[in-house]
Write a protein that holds these residues in place. Structure first.
Motif, PDB file in Angstrom:
ATOM      1  N   VAL A  12     -26.970  31.580   5.776  1.00  0.00           N
ATOM      2  CA  VAL A  12     -27.198  32.856   6.412  1.00  0.00           C
ATOM      3  C   VAL A  12     -26.378  33.878   5.615  1.00  0.00           C
ATOM      4  N   GLU A  13     -27.066  34.938   5.118  1.00  0.00           N
ATOM      5  CA  GLU A  13     -26.376  35.780   4.401  1.00  0.00           C
ATOM      6  C   GLU A  13     -26.136  37.157   5.066  1.00  0.00           C
ATOM      7  N   TYR A  14     -25.029  37.796   4.853  1.00  0.00           N
ATOM      8  CA  TYR A  14     -24.487  39.200   5.508  1.00  0.00           C
ATOM      9  C   TYR A  14     -24.294  40.175   4.355  1.00  0.00           C
ATOM     10  N   GLU A  51     -21.781  35.083  15.721  1.00  0.00           N
ATOM     11  CA  GLU A  51     -22.991  35.401  15.356  1.00  0.00           C
ATOM     12  C   GLU A  51     -23.618  35.908  16.513  1.00  0.00           C
ATOM     13  N   GLY A  59     -28.799  37.589  15.260  1.00  0.00           N
ATOM     14  CA  GLY A  59     -28.988  37.918  13.685  1.00  0.00           C
ATOM     15  C   GLY A  59     -27.781  38.973  13.036  1.00  0.00           C
ATOM     16  N   GLY A  91     -23.800  39.518  12.440  1.00  0.00           N
ATOM     17  CA  GLY A  91     -22.195  38.933  12.098  1.00  0.00           C
ATOM     18  C   GLY A  91     -21.267  39.815  12.605  1.00  0.00           C
ATOM     19  N   GLN A 143     -27.577  40.390   9.214  1.00  0.00           N
ATOM     20  CA  GLN A 143     -28.016  39.255   8.730  1.00  0.00           C
ATOM     21  C   GLN A 143     -29.362  39.557   7.618  1.00  0.00           C
TER      22      GLN A 143
END
Length: 184
Positions: A20-22, A138, A141, A143, A183
């Motif tokens: 998962v990228e933020y 989380e 979707g 953070g 996200q």
């Protein structure tokens, strides 16, 4: 009393499931606050103007990076008189140093969505290393990075002259933040 990072402090999450990228920080949903003691009474305040950038991949938390810039003149320490005083040279000297900056240099996973973010905090032209404990939650979707650390105001020459020492204002300033990142 720039947290910052205060600061800052915004980064990390580790998930063993999938990557998962933020990135980016939602300024409207985020908050930087602080507490300290003045004449033995607890005082609460906030910074209303800051911007943050964040890049973070849950599969590679050690490669994450966070940058937080706080407009020090946006401080609200509870009264107009206090806010004006904090702009002066003996405190933040916002005419000369308008921005406090926290930039991460590393992230260590501590387990259970907890992280230690190492970085450098710069206030009034003084840069010091600051480690920030962060918990990631989380939510649909998004953070939410909650963190806190103790800022030693004397390390940054915040409150000089008659304000130095602990007799009126505590040296320890508890900085708390909530940084919200979508996200991608």
């Amino acid at each position: 009393m720039s947290p910052v990072a205060i600061l800052v402090l915004i980064l990390a999450f580790y998930s063993s499931a999938q990557a998962v990228e933020y990135n980016d920080v939602n300024r409207t949903a985020s908050q930087i606050s602080f507490t300290y003691k003045q004449l033995g009474q607890r005082v609460y305040g906030t910074f209303s103007e800051f911007e943050g950038t964040l890049t973070f991949d849950t599969q590679k938390p050690e490669a994450g990076h966070a940058l937080l810039k706080i407009q020090l003149a946006s401080i609200d320490a509870g009264s107009p008189d206090a806010n004006d005083e904090l702009q002066r040279a003996s405190w933040f000297d916002t005419a000369t140093y308008p921005v406090g900056v926290y930039e991460s240099t590393g992230v260590a996973a501590l387990g259970d969505n907890r992280f230690k973010i190492s970085g450098n905090l710069t206030i009034k032209g003084t840069t010091r290393p600051v480690d920030v404990d962060v918990v990631l939650k989380e939510q649909s979707g998004i953070g939410v990075f909650d963190g806190e650390f103790i800022l030693k105001r004397g390390d940054f020459k915040i409150g000089e002259g008659e304000w130095a020492g602990n007799s009126v204002v505590s040296n320890d300033i508890n900085i708390k933040f909530k940084m919200v990142a979508p996200q991608r």
